[in-house]
Design an enzyme around this catalytic site. Structure first.
Site, PDB file in Angstrom:
ATOM      1  N   LYS A  96      39.190  43.155  30.904  1.00  0.00           N
ATOM      2  CA  LYS A  96      40.321  42.241  31.118  1.00  0.00           C
ATOM      3  C   LYS A  96      40.386  41.198  29.997  1.00  0.00           C
ATOM      4  O   LYS A  96      41.468  40.890  29.483  1.00  0.00           O
ATOM      5  CB  LYS A  96      40.194  41.566  32.494  1.00  0.00           C
ATOM      6  CG  LYS A  96      40.470  42.543  33.628  1.00  0.00           C
ATOM      7  CD  LYS A  96      40.074  42.020  34.999  1.00  0.00           C
ATOM      8  CE  LYS A  96      40.232  43.127  36.039  1.00  0.00           C
ATOM      9  NZ  LYS A  96      39.762  42.773  37.372  1.00  0.00           N
ATOM     10  N   GLN A  98      36.928  37.680  40.007  1.00  0.00           N
ATOM     11  CA  GLN A  98      36.527  39.085  40.111  1.00  0.00           C
ATOM     12  C   GLN A  98      35.808  39.332  41.439  1.00  0.00           C
ATOM     13  O   GLN A  98      34.858  38.630  41.789  1.00  0.00           O
ATOM     14  CB  GLN A  98      35.601  39.439  38.929  1.00  0.00           C
ATOM     15  CG  GLN A  98      35.198  40.896  38.887  1.00  0.00           C
ATOM     16  CD  GLN A  98      36.374  41.837  38.650  1.00  0.00           C
ATOM     17  OE1 GLN A  98      37.240  41.574  37.815  1.00  0.00           O
ATOM     18  NE2 GLN A  98      36.437  42.933  39.392  1.00  0.00           N
ATOM     19  N   ASP A 144      46.365  38.045  40.967  1.00  0.00           N
ATOM     20  CA  ASP A 144      45.999  39.248  41.727  1.00  0.00           C
ATOM     21  C   ASP A 144      46.871  39.396  42.971  1.00  0.00           C
ATOM     22  O   ASP A 144      46.753  40.395  43.688  1.00  0.00           O
ATOM     23  CB  ASP A 144      44.523  39.162  42.158  1.00  0.00           C
ATOM     24  CG  ASP A 144      43.632  40.080  41.335  1.00  0.00           C
ATOM     25  OD1 ASP A 144      44.175  40.982  40.672  1.00  0.00           O
ATOM     26  OD2 ASP A 144      42.402  39.892  41.376  1.00  0.00           O
TER      27      ASP A 144
END
Ligand code: NAP
Length: 304
Positions: free
Chosen positions: A54, A98, A121
């Protein structure tokens, strides 16, 4: 019949190129590129790989990447405090925590601490509610990537039958809602659903997101259907040598390939789209926060 292979890497590269062009335009017009902060707690090897991917992709798209790596024993309150600082930092547009987090940390409490405006997200209750209500918001990356792949493969999706296997907040549930937003007719199935094969056989688009290697068999698939395999499962691969493993999806690939019209491979299908959709969300989050006009070629859903 042999299914067309859906090249997720090529689709992701196209989306990333559009994101990079948009980031470049925004930087030229407004004096700064969109910025993504990534928070990694602990040293889970898979998470390290995902985060490194990422960060690299963010920089390659000409955007700013802030990395926050915390030791595994970091108390939950410290992670929440970091999220609060990033929420308040005007130089940060998107925040990605994460997952999974170490077991002493309640992921729900960390997600609840995220500002919905920076929740790239799409996991906060605010953004999930916006999706459920058909209102604008940041959409979860993996299912958003599935919709891009389906559109590129089939064109207009209106009226198609979609079966989504799996109802997680991260993938299955938002996938069902995103295909509904495309005017598809959606069935959302899970571990308690009866007669999964029959449900699947009705689908023009089958999205498998269960985490069970090879669950979906060839005779579950409607001939000519588009199969999007989200599953990432590591299984033993003794043919590669002792102790070796390989990645497989939730679909029995060789069987499915003989029946489907198009299918994503694992790896190289849905996976690469997740990062591309994350970068897109970071640009959209920057535009929404700053009041900049969002780039038209990054729109996520058809205009109502
Ligand atoms: P999850 O949170 O474990 O959810 C799995 C879902 O599958 C649940 O809704 C569960 O039903 C359902 N399920 C489990 N066994 C089933 C069965 N035998 N029949 C029907 N449904 C069944 O998993 P997730 O986070 O959604 O991830 C799913 C898979 O996608 C995993 O392999 C994961 O690694 C992969 N993934 C890939 C990406 C990517 O970028 N490609 C991103 C995220 C996840 P219940 O709700 O009834 O328990």
């Amino acid at each position: 019949m042999t299914a067309r292979l859906i090249d997720g890497k090529a689709s992701a590269a196209r989306l990333r190129a559009r994101v990079a062009a948009a980031a470049g335009r925004l930087a030229a017009e407004h004096g700064r590129a969109p910025a993504l902060a990534v928070v990694l707690v602990g040293d889970d090897p898979a998470s390290q790989v995902y985060v490194a991917g990422k960060v690299k992709a963010t920089r390659e798209a000409g955007m700013i990447s802030h990395e926050h790596r915390l030791p595994a024993h970091t108390p939950e309150a410290e992670v929440v405090a970091l999220v609060a600082r990033l929420n308040a930092d005007p130089a940060v547009d998107g925040i990605l925590v994460q997952l999974p987090l170490p077991s002493h940390i309640e992921a729900d409490r960390v997600i609840a601490a995220l500002s919905p405006a920076k929740d790239v997200d799409g996991l906060t209750t605010e953004n999930q509610g916006r999706l459920a209500g058909g209102r604008p918001g940041l959409r979860p990356c993996t299912p958003a990537g599935c919709v891009v792949l389906a559109r590129e493969t089939l064109g207009r999706l209106q009226g198609l039958r979609v079966a989504v296997l799996g109802r997680s907040l991260l993938v299955g549930r938002p996938a069902a809602l995103l295909f509904l937003a495309e005017d598809c007719t959606v069935t959302l199935a899970h571990s308690r659903s009866r007669d999964l094969p029959a449900l699947c056989r009705e689908a023009d688009i089958l999205v498998a997101a269960v985490g069970r290697p090879g669950l979906v068999r060839g005779d579950w698939i409607k001939p000519g259907a588009c199969v999007l395999d989200v599953g990432i499962n590591r299984v033993p691969a003794p043919e590669r040598g002792e102790g070796k493993t390989r990645l497989v999806g939730d679909v029995a690939f060789e069987e499915a390939e003989a029946v489907a019209g198009a299918i994503t491979p694992v790896p190289g299908g849905v996976g690469p789209m997740t990062i591309a959709a994350l970068l897109r969300n970071t640009v959209l989050a920057a535009c929404a926060r700053e009041g900049w006009a969002p780039p038209a070629d990054l729109e996520t859903e058809p205009a109502a």
